[in-house]
Write an enzyme that holds these catalytic residues in place. Structure first.
Site, PDB file in Angstrom:
ATOM      1  N   ASP A 222       0.837  -1.197   0.000  1.00  0.00           N
ATOM      2  CA  ASP A 222       0.000   0.000   0.000  1.00  0.00           C
ATOM      3  C   ASP A 222       0.874   1.250   0.000  1.00  0.00           C
ATOM      4  O   ASP A 222       1.744   1.412   0.859  1.00  0.00           O
ATOM      5  CB  ASP A 222      -0.905  -0.018   1.237  1.00  0.00           C
ATOM      6  CG  ASP A 222      -2.106   0.894   1.102  1.00  0.00           C
ATOM      7  OD1 ASP A 222      -1.961   1.981   0.518  1.00  0.00           O
ATOM      8  OD2 ASP A 222      -3.195   0.530   1.579  1.00  0.00           O
ATOM      9  N   GLU A 248      -1.170  -0.638  -4.186  1.00  0.00           N
ATOM     10  CA  GLU A 248      -2.447  -0.025  -3.808  1.00  0.00           C
ATOM     11  C   GLU A 248      -2.318   1.480  -3.604  1.00  0.00           C
ATOM     12  O   GLU A 248      -1.322   1.950  -3.040  1.00  0.00           O
ATOM     13  CB  GLU A 248      -2.939  -0.689  -2.522  1.00  0.00           C
ATOM     14  CG  GLU A 248      -4.294  -0.208  -2.036  1.00  0.00           C
ATOM     15  CD  GLU A 248      -4.825  -1.081  -0.914  1.00  0.00           C
ATOM     16  OE1 GLU A 248      -5.476  -0.545  -0.012  1.00  0.00           O
ATOM     17  OE2 GLU A 248      -4.580  -2.313  -0.949  1.00  0.00           O
ATOM     18  N   GLU A 274     -10.297   3.295  -2.416  1.00  0.00           N
ATOM     19  CA  GLU A 274     -10.967   3.249  -1.105  1.00  0.00           C
ATOM     20  C   GLU A 274     -11.395   4.637  -0.658  1.00  0.00           C
ATOM     21  O   GLU A 274     -12.358   4.784   0.096  1.00  0.00           O
ATOM     22  CB  GLU A 274     -10.062   2.607  -0.061  1.00  0.00           C
ATOM     23  CG  GLU A 274      -8.903   3.467   0.411  1.00  0.00           C
ATOM     24  CD  GLU A 274      -7.996   2.773   1.406  1.00  0.00           C
ATOM     25  OE1 GLU A 274      -7.858   3.278   2.528  1.00  0.00           O
ATOM     26  OE2 GLU A 274      -7.422   1.734   1.061  1.00  0.00           O
ATOM     27  N   HIS A 324     -12.131  -2.183   0.975  1.00  0.00           N
ATOM     28  CA  HIS A 324     -11.270  -1.748   2.073  1.00  0.00           C
ATOM     29  C   HIS A 324     -11.873  -2.242   3.378  1.00  0.00           C
ATOM     30  O   HIS A 324     -13.097  -2.258   3.559  1.00  0.00           O
ATOM     31  CB  HIS A 324     -11.175  -0.219   2.067  1.00  0.00           C
ATOM     32  CG  HIS A 324     -10.360   0.337   3.176  1.00  0.00           C
ATOM     33  ND1 HIS A 324     -10.894   1.153   4.156  1.00  0.00           N
ATOM     34  CD2 HIS A 324      -9.052   0.205   3.478  1.00  0.00           C
ATOM     35  CE1 HIS A 324      -9.938   1.495   5.004  1.00  0.00           C
ATOM     36  NE2 HIS A 324      -8.815   0.935   4.613  1.00  0.00           N
ATOM     37  N   GLU A 347     -10.244  -8.170   3.313  1.00  0.00           N
ATOM     38  CA  GLU A 347      -9.158  -7.567   4.083  1.00  0.00           C
ATOM     39  C   GLU A 347      -9.430  -7.675   5.576  1.00  0.00           C
ATOM     40  O   GLU A 347     -10.528  -7.347   6.047  1.00  0.00           O
ATOM     41  CB  GLU A 347      -8.998  -6.092   3.699  1.00  0.00           C
ATOM     42  CG  GLU A 347      -7.870  -5.400   4.448  1.00  0.00           C
ATOM     43  CD  GLU A 347      -7.620  -3.972   3.990  1.00  0.00           C
ATOM     44  OE1 GLU A 347      -6.547  -3.442   4.309  1.00  0.00           O
ATOM     45  OE2 GLU A 347      -8.509  -3.391   3.328  1.00  0.00           O
TER      46      GLU A 347
END
Length: 396
Positions: A222, A248, A274, A324, A347
């Site tokens: 991320d 991400e 997200e 998310h 997740e």
């Protein structure tokens, strides 16, 4: 049946911790400024010697038939918007007419088509889904046509774990792999402003993780909106050999052209959005071919109702939709109603889920890396106020 009360319940409690809950923070967009780059602040509560002190809010919608739908937790700013902006448009209305209520709330927020007002609409929408499930005596995933499977793999999202101490990184990666998680996502600490030293540290993180977990294991990374196309191109060229499942949120969500450019350049798939809102916001990512994986957050994008519309549009273009993980409970109902081809994982934000589920009677936690359905009606939002130091109705 009519809505008679819209309440905001404030809960205060302490999550026991062995040391600091947050060991390290992730890279952030503000890190381009030196006064922010070294700032070591964290969200969700206050670290104290006895644990992590949390104050949070739950939305409660009650009807004249005694049914109650609940959603949360949400921060105080969102709770205030529900109380002051949305509650007057809910009282006296039919709670089952969710499409009408969502449309009216959305149209009422002419300066709030994203951001905090959309978070408030999301919370209301989720509370109404909880209420509908209780009305029918069914878990929400059944109302959505699920479950599509008996068990759902979770991936461990390692936000808040140390990423600069590579010995600890290696130990945690092996630990969570051996717990049964099928994949892990780790968070870069450095962005463009940290120069080549930071870039090398990011590469070392990826290399360490791949060496720790082995070849046949998914690793995601991320960037949390904090990079740019040039930096990500260089980063990707250095880590491609370690085969990330995806990168991400590589740039800020409004930089659609940056996403599109990077998706054309890179061999590593891109995930994100997200921090985007509604089907109209996500349509931009889909229509421009900007992402491989869509990640709506059910407490940000407009609620479960809107996430279903986003998923319908995304999967029509054969994109994966893996939300998310802000809310394990609401997200599980969504995931259980989706095809495994398009939602292969859920997740599990390991540390955040401890914070968000502190006051839930039945928290959603993976067992051997797997999540399983519950037959409880609604979304599973019953509260356990045992850990609470205070239980106040506020904004009433």
């Amino acid at each position: 049946m009519r809505i008679t009360q819209v309440r905001l319940r404030r809960l205060k409690g302490t999550l026991p911790t062995n040391g600091d809950l947050w060991e390290e923070r992730l890279v952030r967009p503000l890190d381009v400024y030196p006064e922010y780059r070294t700032l070591d602040d964290h969200e969700g509560g206050v670290q104290q010697p006895g644990g992590f002190a949390i104050t949070t809010y739950f939305v409660e919608i009650e009807t004249d038939e005694g049914l109650l739908g609940r959603a949360g937790p949400v921060p105080e700013t969102v709770a205030w918007l529900v109380a002051k902006e949305l509650r007057p448009r809910l009282l006296g209305r039919d709670p089952i007419a969710g499409e009408k209520l969502w449309d009216q709330l959305h149209r009422s927020q002419v300066h709030g088509r994203g951001g905090q007002p959309m978070l408030a609409i999301s919370a209301v929408d989720n509370a109404l889904w909880d209420l509908r499930g209780k009305w029918l005596g069914q878990p929400v995933y059944r109302l959505l046509g699920g479950p599509t499977r008996d068990e759902l793999p979770a991936y461990a999202s390692m936000l808040g774990f140390s990423v600069q101490d590579l010995d600890r990184v290696r130990e945690r990666a092996v630990e969570f792999r051996d717990r049964g998680y099928r994949a892990q996502k780790w968070f870069f600490r450095h962005g463009p402003a940290s120069g080549y030293e930071g870039l090398r540290a990011n590469v070392a993180l990826v290399r360490t993780l791949r060496e720790a977990v082995g070849e046949d294991y998914d690793l995601m990374f991320d960037c949390w909106q904090a990079m740019d196309a040039t930096y990500v191109t260089e980063l990707a060229s250095r880590i491609a050999e370690y085969r990330p499942r995806w990168l991400e949120e590589v740039v800020l969500p409004d930089r659609i052209d940056g996403y599109r450019l990077l998706r054309q350049r890179l061999s590593i798939p891109l995930a994100g959005a997200e921090h985007e809102y509604t089907r109209w916001g996500f349509r931009r990512f889909v229509d421009t071919g900007a992402l491989d994986v869509l990640q709506p957050d059910l407490y940000w994008c407009g609620g479960l109702s809107e996430a279903l519309k986003i998923a319908a549009y995304g999967t029509a273009h054969d994109l994966m939709v893996i939300p998310h993980g802000h809310s394990a409970t609401a997200t599980l109902h969504f995931s259980l109603a989706q095809s495994p081809a398009h939602t292969p994982y859920q997740e599990d934000l390991v540390k955040w889920n401890q914070v968000h589920q502190l006051f839930l009677a039945s928290p959603v936690n993976p067992v051997a890396g797997l999540l399983t359905p519950s037959d409880a009606p609604g979304l599973g939002m019953d509260l356990d106020t045992g850990p609470a130091e205070a239980d106040d109705i506020v904004f009433a």
